[in-house]
Structures are given as C-alpha cells and as structure tokens.
Scaffold this active site. Structure first.
Site, PDB file in Angstrom:
ATOM      1  N   LYS A  84     -13.160   4.316   8.020  1.00 55.38           N
ATOM      2  CA  LYS A  84     -13.628   5.331   7.075  1.00 55.38           C
ATOM      3  C   LYS A  84     -15.157   5.317   6.997  1.00 55.38           C
ATOM      4  CE  LYS A  84     -13.325   6.363   2.111  1.00 55.38           C
ATOM      5  NZ  LYS A  84     -14.439   5.606   1.531  1.00 55.38           N
ATOM      6  N   HIS A  96       0.854  -1.183   0.000  1.00 56.95           N
ATOM      7  CA  HIS A  96       0.000   0.000   0.000  1.00 56.95           C
ATOM      8  C   HIS A  96       0.892   1.236   0.000  1.00 56.95           C
ATOM      9  CE1 HIS A  96      -3.880  -1.900   0.498  1.00 56.95           C
ATOM     10  NE2 HIS A  96      -3.309  -2.751   1.303  1.00 56.95           N
TER      11      HIS A  96
END
Length: 958
Positions: free
Chosen positions: A606, A174
């Site tokens: 999130k 990532h």
C-alpha cells in the site's frame, strides 16, 4: 430419470478420474459444474420463482455474449451488451429484496463452483498418487528428495536437513472471510457429497440418493442467511479459526508424516537403518516439521474489542478443544487396544509407572485395593493418562480399575510429561511384538502431542508501537511523580495495555508455552522493542526464556514488524543496534540466541506498490540474515502475507523458494488469512497437500539442490542472484516507487476517487470481521487520510470494483522505462523470468491479478465519482497503467495472452467472469441509489450480498 452423475460407461468414468494430462482430466470438473448449476436452477425456481430464474439466465447470457464479443475484438458489440445488461439490472433490481435475491443467486452459483473446483483439486491430488513410478511433481516432497539424492545427498543428510524445517501457519481473523460459520458447515457437507459421487461401481439408486442429498443441501444453503445480522465478535472469530482443527488439521497430521515417511522410503530405498520393518522411518520418530499459531484473540492492533479477557478466553477455548480431542483419541485407543499380559508382557518401565499411578489412586481412596483385571495393563495406563488430562474414563476403564466417581490424578504440568507416558506405552508395545499396534494406535497420538502440546496453538499478542509509546509516557509519570502529587489518571488505552501484560503473566502461570511472541506493528526503532520489554516487566511478565522442550516458560519475545518501505530499509540497522546492545544481549542469551522479526507485505505494498514492496522485503530479508550472522543471532522470519496479490498473496510454496540464497534457517512463520483458510484447510487432502508444499519448498530453499546440480537446462532456478539482476531490480524498484508515490500516495484525488468509486464504505454493513476498517486508537493519525485506512479495505475496495490497483500500479511503467533505457533490457528481464525465482513469482502474481481486473466494469464504478473532471483524470491514469502493465507483462513472459501457460487458472477466470459481471452491475446500481439518498436495511443487505458474491466469484476479498 437417472442422476446427473450416473455414468453410462464405467471404464470411461474410471479413465477420467485417473487421467493425468489432456482434456480428459477436466471432464469430471465440467460435469460437476454443469450438474450443480442444474440443481441450483431447480432450487431457484422452487424457492424464488420463475421470474428470478429467468432474470438470472438473461443476465448470464448477456454477460457471456459481452465477453465473447470482447474476446473477438468487437468492442462495439461488447459495449452494446454491457448497456443491455445495465438496463436489465436497473429494471430487475428496482426492489431491494429482488436485488438481494438476484445477488444471492449468482453468489450461490459461485459457492458451488468453488466447491467443485476444490473437489477437483482433491481428485487430481489422488490421481497423482496412483502411479508410484510416475515422476513426482516439483512441489512434492518426493520431487525435492529426488533432486537432493541426485546431487549426492544421503538419506541421513536429508533427514538432518529435514530436522531444521518447521513451518508454522498463523491463523488470523483479518476481515477477509465473508462466509458465516453456518454457511461454512454447509459447504463441507456439499463437498463431502461431491467426493462420494466419485465413487466407483455405485448402483444407480445410490447416485440418485446422493443427488437428492445435494439438492437438499443446496436448498438449505439458499434458505440460510448469507449476510450476518450483527458483526462477529472476537469469540465468534476464535470459534471459526478453531473449526479447522476438527475439519482437517487433527486428521491431517498423521497423514502428512506418513507421506514424509513414504517419500523417504521411496527415494532412498537402498539405504537400510530405518527403525520400522518396512525400511522407512516411523512417523513418531521423524523431526517435527509443522506447528500452528494464531492471532485470533491476541491481535489488538486497531481492534478495541480484543481485550485481556478475550485473550484469556481464546486460549481457554483452544485448550478445551485440544483436551476433548485427546480424550476422544484415548477412548478410541482404549476400545481398540486390549493387549493382555496373558498374551504379551509389558516393559518394566511401563509397569513401574503404572504402579505409581495405581498407588496414588489407592492412597486417595479412588481405586479398589486390588483391581480385578490387572492383566489389561495397557488399558490401565490409558485410563491413568485420561485421568491426568482431567477427563473421565469410559465405564469400562472404571470397572477395570475399580475407580470411584471422584477419581483423579495429578494433572500434567507440561506436554513433556504426557509425551513421557505415551512413549513408555509405545516402547512397551514395540518391545513386545506389538510394533504394528504402536504405529497404528499410539504414533498418531504421539505426533499430535508433539505438534499441539497442551495448548493447541501459540497465541501471539500484537499491538502498535505508537500505543506502547503513549503507554510508556503515561506510566512513566506514575513512577517519576513526587510522593505528594498524584499523576493524571491512566487513559483507557494505556490501562488496557497494562492489563494485557498482567493478563499474559497470569496466563503463563498455567500455560507458559501458549504465549511466546509479542508482535509490534509499525516498529521503526530499537526503542519500540525496549518499550515492550519495559511494559512486560511492569506487568510482571517473565520475558527470559527457559527450556521449552521440558515444558518451561519460553519467555515473551518482542517481535518487531517492519511494514513501510522506509522501515523495511532501516530494519537491518535497527536490529544491529538492538542485537549489539549490552542491555539486550542477556535476553538473547536467555532466548538461546534466537530472535524473530516480522516483515509486512500488506502495508509495504500500500505504501510503495508491488515492485518496491517485493524488492524491499527481499533485500531486508537478506540483510537481516547478514546482520544476524554478524551478531551471532539465529534469525527466524515471520512473513505477514495476505490472501490477495496486493497483500503479498500468491502461491506460498513459490514464495518460500524465492527467498534469498543463504538467508533461510529452515524455520518460518506465515500468516494464513480469511478465505485462504477455507481454500487450504477445509479438508484433509487439501491441508496435507498445502503443508507438504510448504515443507518441500522449505527443504528446497534450505538445501538448494539446483545450485549444486549439473549446469544444464533443468537447474536454472537456483535462487542465486546475478549482479545485473540485482541492478535491474534496484532500477525497477526506484522507478516504480517514484511513479506509484506520485500518482497514488501523493495524489489527493486518489483517496476521494477510492472512497467514491469503490464499495469500501460498505464494509461496516457487511459485518465481515470484528476489527474496524480504520484505526481509531492511539496508532491513528490526526486527520482523515489514507494513512489510517488499513491495507485490507484498501485492497478490498479495488478488488471489488475490478480496478485491482495494488497488484500492478507502477509495474508497467517501471518495466517499460527499463526496457526503453537498456538496449538489452527485455532480454535481461526474460532471462530473469527463466532463472530468478523472485522475479518469476512477482510477475506471475501480477499476471494473475491483471487477468482478474476488468476496466470495462471498473468504468461503471468510476461513474459513481461526483466530480466528473477528477473522475476522468484518475480513471485515465489507472486504465493507462493497467494497459501498459498488461502489455509489458506479455512482453516479458513472451506470451500473446495473459495466463497463456496456466490454462487451468485461465479457464477458471473465463468461466467465472460472466457470473461476476452481473453482480458488479448490480452493486453499482445499488451503490448509486444509496449515494442518491435511498436508505433502508434491505438496500444495505442487498449491497452486502453483492460483496459476498463478488468475493466468492473472484476468490479474493482483501
């Protein structure tokens, strides 16, 4: 002039290095930081000129003055200094090239500060091991074993518990590591020099030489581009991940197991029965407690650059690295171990195996009819092992065996075969007065083969459930179409999905254990798992598992990844449906009743905010284990944690211990991402400590000694949850989720504010990773929205702009509401802080994030928002919740200041802020110019330099 590190008093220097408490133990760190800053200043003057150096110093002094004014409550003076710094930044950074150098100067300082702090962690680690009689730390294995012994657990029982432990860090690519590979190599050289400067009784000339080397390395660091000229390829990311094996992991494994053996010997000294002469277990006979995995080259979720070919290349690179390592180890053993049968015999089993190999070589014409040094049988065996690994034995081996240049032996088909040969060699040495030789030369290699096999690391494949759904629909049309009617051509996406499974099938023909898991992002139904099995069968993948220990194909197990709040809540019933399905039961049996499930921290945070994410993951964790017990399944959980608090980050060992009671089998897989890899695995001392912490925490979480200890003040973190605590967290979760959803998820102004008040759009120019910031494939939604924004850039933008929203929004509101509605609410929450590991871990992580946020700086970023009314509304909402969360966290933790009880972290943040602030001011200035229409490669480069610097300063990216 003497070196900056030359001591005037050697006994005082030694006392500093040995110090275990008080201010004295921080003295070496302060010296390193001060001295490195001096050297950097010298380099800046030489390389960039006095004008840049003076600008750096002026900004630094103003930033310090602003921080000091705010610390004393003088907000007017703080604002005055902030305006002064802005004006100086505007003037100095008028030219993009100067702006770039200014950002680089501060970023370079943080590179050196981070290395100094890392070196100090290593220093403190060594100091903690000097006194064998000292009370072991809670996170250490000795500390855990001592508490196990105190509750009546014997050595054999402790070893049995250890046998259930297996920690598997999964390295991921990532885009959270901003450093280039070349910069990382320079970091390691500087780190090595800092460690050497801690040497005792070095002459002044050696200190001078080391300082000059440091100065040269800092100069080289300055002259190296910190900003990539092109986005890294997947192959680049694979190489970066593999670098950590040579840097630390290979060498860490024997050190780690030696530490485990020493801990057992120290904590169970009166219990005889260990195989070795010293009364402790041999490192080769300890249970295997750690393995390694990777997503780099296998994670294609949202990354179109990961293909069947890159997956194949990733595995080939890993295998080659490992074979090179084994061959080097064998050559070293060959040179060190010249045992002769004239001095000590070998076992009949070893002689028999060696005769088989020699006969094979002679039959093929690869060896002389009779070797002239047959008494060096141990070396002969090492040469044969080398040949089976596909290597070329050293010239000495060739001469000993009379080998031809083309000499080969049948390659090892599995790690079990290699282990068999090494074990024969070890047992022969041990049985013939060579136990010490076996332990010194063969045991480390045995450990490596047990840990890494012939593949180094498992490689997970990952793809999104929606992509599988589209693929199944398309491919079903091919199967169901009439014989005289051609279906539509496959889309490139579906063609790649099918190619992936066909590639996996081909790879597993030669390396069956290299790929065993297929992670399904966005899993929400049992059908998501069944679709993967359907596609795997279509691609000729054998999904059923065999005997892994014998080197058989473990099969390919679909691993559902539950990410959203809704999916986490539904996960237990989805798995119940799957595990009780008659169609799935035969597969479970083939996998020996084992199933892996992954929990996503990033997207759930999130999606629902800190409290809801933390609590829903914890409840899903517990419920999944309950369902697994009902269905007779052995469950292993895979935790998808990120580097930052907003993505499930924070101390890993603390999170392991915070798992639900009776919901841990001892095995877990956990993602290690981006800058976290460098923080944990850049050095043997750091890697060993990190792995020990995770093993000790796992043993603690499995055995729960505090639960069985006497009910006193020392046994409060048992992991048990009281009904009132569960009710409190249910209420906190519901309240925070509703507040977060109202003000973040369902508020369209947030997305606009986020895009304009943060540098998230600059990720493309930063060229941090190969993966795009937004989904563009079949897993993407139909319109531009937060739904397509990946969790990493979401956290990245808020962290860079110092808002740090994902780590706290909704926390303060929920805590305040709970205390307001419950007469003894504050008392209850403080009790949970003392006694409930999950709540303690969550609040401490929020506290750390609050300490890194700065709404004075965030307000400058907010000024970039075009709509003034929208800007004021959103900023007021965010700032209000930040202030409320800070106030409530202080109340719950009974503190007057953040990090009051963590002086090391508090001092680190306080030290860093005056150097981060100028880069934030510079970034805002550069973003304003770009938004105003200015455009150039130099401007993009300067903005990227600020991104790198702020990331280094905060030690977080995304």
């Amino acid at each position: 002039m003497p070196s900056l590190w030359t001591p005037t008093d050697w006994p005082a220097r030694l006392a500093e290095l040995e110090a275990r408490s008080g201010d004295e133990k921080q003295t070496p760190l302060r010296r390193d930081i001060r001295s490195l800053g001096t050297l950097l200043g010298q380099v800046l003057r030489e390389q960039a000129g006095d004008a840049l150096f003076d600008a750096v110093e002026s900004l630094r002094r103003i930033a310090i003055a602003r921080r000091e004014a705010e610390a004393t409550g003088d907000e007017a003076a703080g604002l005055l200094h902030l305006n002064e710094a802005q004006a100086l930044t505007h003037e100095t950074a008028a030219d993009p090239t100067t702006a770039y150098r200014l950002a680089r100067a501060f970023a370079s300082y943080f590179e050196l500060i981070n290395l100094a702090e890392t070196n100090h962690r290593k220093r403190r680690r060594r100091a903690s091991l000097l006194d064998a009689a000292a009370t072991p730390q809670r996170g250490s294995l000795r500390g855990t074993l001592r508490r196990l012994r105190a509750t009546g657990i014997t050595r054999d029982e402790a070893l049995r518990l250890l046998g259930h432990i297996c920690i598997t860090p999964i390295f991921t690519a990532h885009p959270t590591e901003v450093a280039r590979r070349s910069v990382m190599f320079k970091r390691r050289r500087i780190s090595d020099l800092l460690e050497r400067l801690d040497g005792i009784l070095l002459p002044p000339s050696e200190f001078d030489a080391l300082e000059n080397e440091l100065l040269a390395e800092i100069t080289a660091l300055w002259q190296t581009d910190d900003v990539r000229s092109a986005r890294p390829t997947v192959r680049d990311e694979v190489r970066m991940g593999l670098d950590y094996y040579d840097a630390s992991i290979f060498s860490t494994i024997p050190v780690l197991y030696k530490e485990i053996a020493n801990a057992f010997a120290a904590e169970f000294p009166s219990e005889a029965g260990f195989p070795s002469d010293e009364g402790q277990p041999s490192i080769a006979e300890l249970p295997l407690v750690v393995s390694f995995g990777s997503w780099i080259g296998g994670d294609r979720d949202g990354n179109p650059f990961v293909t069947a070919q890159t997956t194949c290349d990733s595995l080939a690179m890993a295998r080659q690295l490992l074979l090179d390592r084994y061959l080097k180890q064998l050559q070293d053993v060959f040179e060190q171990l010249a045992s002769s049968t004239n001095q000590a015999p070998i076992s009949a089993a070893l002689q028999s195996r060696l005769n088989e190999y020699l006969q094979e070589l002679r039959a093929a014409g690869h060896a002389a009819p009779q070797d002239h040094l047959s008494y060096e049988a141990v070396r002969h065996m090492i040469a044969c092992i080398t040949l089976r690994l596909g290597g070329s034995p050293p010239a000495t081996m060739h001469r000993n065996l009379g080998l031809t240049e083309e000499a080969t032996l049948q390659p090892y088909r599995s790690a079990a075969e290699l282990l068999s040969d090494l074990s024969l060699l070890r047992d022969s040495l041990a049985a013939n007065r060579g136990l010490r030789l076996a332990e010194l030369f063969i045991d480390p290699l045995l450990l490596e083969v047990r840990t890494f096999g012939l593949h180094l690391q498992t490689l997970d494949i990952r793809q999104h459930a929606r992509v599988h759904e589209v693929a199944v629909d398309e491919l079903s049309a091919w199967h169901n179409t009439a014989s005289l009617q051609l279906p539509a051509p496959l889309s490139p996406q579906t063609a790649e999905v099918l190619a992936t499974f066909q590639g996996v099938a081909e790879i597993k023909q030669s390396a069956p254990q290299a790929i065993a898991q297929y992670v399904i992002s966005g899993a929400s139904t049992a059908q998501d798992v069944l679709r993967v099995l359907w596609l795997a069968r279509l691609g000729n993948v054998h999904v059923e598992g065999g005997d892994v220990e014998q080197g058989h194909d473990p099969g390919l197990q679909p691993v559902p990844l539950f990410e959203s709040i809704e999916d986490l809540r539904n996960a237990p019933e989805v798995c119940r449906e799957l595990w009780s399905s008659e169609a799935f039961k035969p597969l479970l049996a083939a996998w020996h009743g084992r199933q892996e499930v992954m929990l996503g921290y990033s997207d759930s945070n999130k999606d629902g905010g800190m409290i809801a994410s933390t609590w829903e993951i914890w409840k899903a964790h517990r419920a999944l284990h309950e369902v697994a017990r009902e269905c007779g399944v052995t469950l292993r959980l895979f935790h998808g944690r990120g580097g930052t608090v907003g993505r499930g980050g924070g101390p890993t060992h603390r999170a392991i211990y915070a798992q639900p009671l009776d919901s841990f089998t001892g095995e877990l897989r956990i993602t290690e991402q981006g800058e976290v890899l460098n923080w944990k695995y850049s050095d043997v001392v750091l890697a060993e400590r990190n792995l020990e912490l995770m093993i000790a925490a796992s043993l603690d979480a499995l055995a729960r000694p505090d639960l069985h200890a006497a009910k006193d003040e020392s046994a409060h973190l048992t992991g048990a949850i009281l009904p009132e605590w569960e009710a409190a967290l249910d209420e906190l979760s519901v309240t925070s989720f509703a507040f977060y959803k109202q003000h973040i998820i369902d508020n369209p102004e947030i997305f606009t504010y986020f895009e304009q008040a943060t540098p998230v759009a600059e990720l493309e120019h930063a060229r941090i990773g190969s993966r795009p910031a937004k989904r563009t494939d079949g897993s993407a939604s139909k319109q531009r929205s937060m739904a397509d924004l990946r969790a990493i850039p979401w956290v990245f933008g808020w962290m860079q702009s110092r808002h740090v929203v994902p780590a706290y929004f909704g926390v303060g509101y929920a805590l305040e509401a709970f205390i307001g509605e419950n007469p003894k609410g504050l008392e209850l929450l403080r009790g949970m802080m003392r006694s409930f590991p999950l709540f303690l871990d969550m609040i401490r992580n929020v506290e750390m994030a609050l300490a890194k946020a700065d709404f004075g700086i965030a307000k400058l970023y907010a000024s970039l928002v075009e709509d003034a009314a929208l800007r004021d509304r959103v900023f007021a909402t965010l700032e209000s919740e930040f202030d409320r969360t800070r106030r409530m966290v202080l109340a719950v933790t009974s503190q007057t200041e953040l990090l009051e009880r963590d002086t090391v972290l508090s001092n680190s943040i306080r030290l860093r802020n005056p150097y981060v602030d100028p880069m934030s001011l510079l970034q805002v200035e550069l973003l304003r110019r770009k938004r105003g229409g200015e455009s150039s490669e130099e401007l993009d480069r300067a903005i990227t330099a600020t991104i790198n610097g702020i990331s280094a300063g905060l030690r977080n990216t995304g």
